[in-house]
Design a protein around this motif. Structure first.
Motif, mmCIF file in Angstrom:
data_model
loop_
_atom_site.group_PDB
_atom_site.id
_atom_site.type_symbol
_atom_site.label_atom_id
_atom_site.label_comp_id
_atom_site.label_asym_id
_atom_site.label_seq_id
_atom_site.Cartn_x
_atom_site.Cartn_y
_atom_site.Cartn_z
ATOM 1 N N ASN A 65 -9.196 69.708 5.463
ATOM 2 C CA ASN A 65 -9.981 69.798 6.802
ATOM 3 C C ASN A 65 -9.581 71.018 7.100
ATOM 4 O O ASN A 65 -8.123 70.915 7.335
ATOM 5 C CB ASN A 65 -9.750 68.916 7.194
ATOM 6 N N GLY A 66 -9.821 72.021 7.615
ATOM 7 C CA GLY A 66 -9.498 73.139 8.330
ATOM 8 C C GLY A 66 -10.014 73.674 8.768
ATOM 9 O O GLY A 66 -11.183 74.433 9.111
ATOM 10 N N ILE A 67 -9.846 75.342 9.408
ATOM 11 C CA ILE A 67 -9.755 76.071 10.659
ATOM 12 C C ILE A 67 -9.542 77.853 9.637
ATOM 13 O O ILE A 67 -8.833 77.413 8.988
ATOM 14 C CB ILE A 67 -10.243 76.165 12.010
ATOM 15 N N ASN A 68 -10.332 78.240 9.989
ATOM 16 C CA ASN A 68 -10.845 79.586 8.924
ATOM 17 C C ASN A 68 -10.975 81.166 10.560
ATOM 18 O O ASN A 68 -12.007 80.927 11.059
ATOM 19 C CB ASN A 68 -11.942 79.623 7.787
ATOM 20 N N THR A 69 -10.084 82.316 9.935
ATOM 21 C CA THR A 69 -10.084 82.735 11.168
ATOM 22 C C THR A 69 -9.627 84.297 10.413
ATOM 23 O O THR A 69 -8.713 84.246 9.342
ATOM 24 C CB THR A 69 -8.720 83.351 12.384
ATOM 25 N N VAL A 70 -10.657 85.532 10.658
ATOM 26 C CA VAL A 70 -10.962 86.826 10.196
ATOM 27 C C VAL A 70 -9.841 87.620 10.753
ATOM 28 O O VAL A 70 -9.675 87.919 11.663
ATOM 29 C CB VAL A 70 -11.785 87.690 9.673
ATOM 30 N N HIS A 71 -8.526 87.993 9.931
ATOM 31 C CA HIS A 71 -8.083 89.051 10.850
ATOM 32 C C HIS A 71 -8.029 90.182 10.742
ATOM 33 O O HIS A 71 -8.013 90.242 8.965
ATOM 34 C CB HIS A 71 -6.488 88.154 10.544
ATOM 35 N N LEU A 72 -7.236 91.020 10.971
ATOM 36 C CA LEU A 72 -7.343 92.308 10.437
ATOM 37 C C LEU A 72 -5.737 92.902 10.660
ATOM 38 O O LEU A 72 -5.203 92.470 12.274
ATOM 39 C CB LEU A 72 -8.357 93.557 11.561
ATOM 40 N N SER A 73 -5.003 93.466 10.044
ATOM 41 C CA SER A 73 -3.765 93.814 9.916
ATOM 42 C C SER A 73 -4.166 95.344 10.334
ATOM 43 O O SER A 73 -4.227 95.899 9.035
ATOM 44 C CB SER A 73 -3.157 93.034 9.113
ATOM 45 N N TYR A 74 -2.787 96.048 10.568
ATOM 46 C CA TYR A 74 -2.397 97.466 10.534
ATOM 47 C C TYR A 74 -1.073 97.843 9.680
ATOM 48 O O TYR A 74 -0.055 97.146 10.196
ATOM 49 C CB TYR A 74 -2.081 97.656 12.263
ATOM 50 N N VAL A 75 -1.326 98.343 8.986
ATOM 51 C CA VAL A 75 -0.039 98.875 8.070
ATOM 52 C C VAL A 75 -0.032 100.046 7.491
ATOM 53 O O VAL A 75 -0.488 100.566 7.370
ATOM 54 C CB VAL A 75 -0.123 98.216 6.326
ATOM 55 N N ARG A 76 1.684 100.623 7.538
ATOM 56 C CA ARG A 76 2.066 101.492 7.396
ATOM 57 C C ARG A 76 3.336 101.146 6.192
ATOM 58 O O ARG A 76 3.969 100.726 6.201
ATOM 59 C CB ARG A 76 2.440 102.487 7.996
ATOM 60 N N GLU A 77 3.038 101.907 4.997
ATOM 61 C CA GLU A 77 3.910 101.414 4.175
ATOM 62 C C GLU A 77 5.453 101.704 4.659
ATOM 63 O O GLU A 77 5.635 103.170 5.137
ATOM 64 C CB GLU A 77 3.571 102.341 2.458
ATOM 65 N N ARG A 78 6.235 101.240 4.482
ATOM 66 C CA ARG A 78 7.453 101.633 4.228
ATOM 67 C C ARG A 78 7.969 101.885 6.417
ATOM 68 O O ARG A 78 8.748 101.909 6.412
ATOM 69 C CB ARG A 78 8.486 102.346 4.454
#
Length: 373
Positions: A65-78
């Motif tokens: 049982n739970g909730i689900n959220t779509v996330h947007l992540s911003y990444v730059r290596e190192r």
């Protein structure tokens, strides 16, 4: 500038958690070039929480049982990474039942959206905020979403998206095969496999065998990753717009940036309480998510700005018998450490006995608790 609570509560679809000031802050600090979409699950008890449903929970490894959220992540290596957007997935049956929708605080105009469609909404918001991405990455849920892939291709956006083994591919010869069949026929030759690192993880470089398969479209490719020990395969459907460099190195680096997203979820839950919200209504849950993402972004930006000033580690040894340096130095400032330093700096000292005086809640001057306080 309006308060982020107000923005989350008045979202057109009621599920958006987006702050232009926060997204711009992260972009300015990390200068990132990759964004990744991912789903974050939160186990919940009962049936009253907005969006709660029995479903497969990746964090639990089972149906729960739970909730689900779509996330947007911003990444730059190192450099750094942070969550910059979120939309909660709401089951269709909750929207179809007026009584359930009213009890969960769902806006009347809210429509059902798949996870892929929610990812499109998040990317539209990010582009509107002026963010630019070198490559977009995502898991199978997003790679199997045709409207999402078409959305990126219409915008000239490069992507590296995981796809299922049953996903169909058109080969240059004109054959139409599943991804699994294409790998069997074209990647069986050991000369096609090349061992490369998918990037540094918490335990060092992550080495995999990679194969690159052409398709009928010169702008689309199939990138196959094989685990060196288990042989497990991961299939990535890639699109590189015309005029942009098409290299295996670029696609492998993008495919290897899954761990920063998982790290964002880990930081958000362990250090900022992302999964510790007790709210049940839709707007309140979105507001909590906004505050957590804002706090995480502030710490990520601070750590990125101070990385050059706090990273004083000695160079690694060049030979096995090289003695250790007299001063090993310090590791770069981490998000967790920034959060601890900010908490200490904002801590307000309390007068002696404050905790004792505030620990009792008597109901009146004659009560035992009141006398003890």
């Amino acid at each position: 500038m309006e308060h982020p609570h107000a923005r989350a509560g008045r979202s057109p679809r009621g599920a958006a958690s987006r702050c232009p000031w926060r997204a711009g802050c992260v972009a300015g600090a990390t200068g990132g070039s990759v964004h990744r979409t991912g789903s974050e699950f939160q186990p919940k008890q009962g049936v009253a929480t907005c969006g709660v449903k029995r479903q497969y929970m990746g964090c639990a490894g089972r149906v729960a049982n739970g909730i689900n959220t779509v996330h947007l992540s911003y990444v730059r290596e190192r450099t750094g990474h942070a969550l910059i957007g979120a939309r909660q997935w709401i089951p269709a049956e909750h929207l179809a039942d007026p009584r359930t929708a009213a009890g969960m605080g769902l806006p009347p105009e809210l429509e059902f959206r798949t996870k892929g469609e929610l990812a499109i909404d998040l990317c539209v918001d990010a582009y509107a905020d002026g963010l630019v991405f070198d490559v977009v990455c995502g898991d199978e849920v997003y790679g199997n979403c045709t409207p999402l892939r078409e959305f990126f291709e219409q915008r000239g956006q490069a992507y590296v998206l995981r796809v299922a083994s049953t996903f169909m591919i058109d080969l240059p010869s004109g054959e139409r095969l599943t991804r699994a069949q294409a790998v069997t026929l074209l990647a069986a030759d050991t000369r096609r496999w090349e061992v490369r690192s998918a990037g540094a993880g918490s335990k060092g470089q992550r080495w995999y065998a990679w194969a690159w398969i052409a398709t009928a479209s010169p702008r689309h490719h199939l990138l196959v990753r094989r685990h060196l020990h288990t042989g497990e395969l991961a299939l990535h459907y890639c699109h590189v717009p015309e005029g942009q460099p098409v290299t295996k190195t670029r696609l492998i680096r993008a495919a290897g940036l899954r761990w920063p997203v998982e790290e964002c979820f880990e930081f958000g839950k362990d250090h900022f309480g992302l999964d510790q919200c007790q709210a049940r209504l839709h707007a309140a849950t979105a507001r909590h998510t906004v505050l957590v993402m804002a706090a995480l972004a502030v710490c990520a930006v601070t750590a990125a700005h101070l990385r050059d000033r706090t990273d004083s580690q000695a160079a690694p040894p060049s030979t096995p018998d090289q003695p250790p340096p007299p001063e090993p130095g310090l590791i770069p400032l981490t998000v967790h450490e920034v959060k601890r330093l900010l908490a200490d700096a904002l801590h307000h000292p309390r007068p002696p006995g404050h905790a004792t005086r505030g620990s009792w809640c008597g109901t009146g001057p004659n009560s035992s608790r009141g006398e003890a306080g």
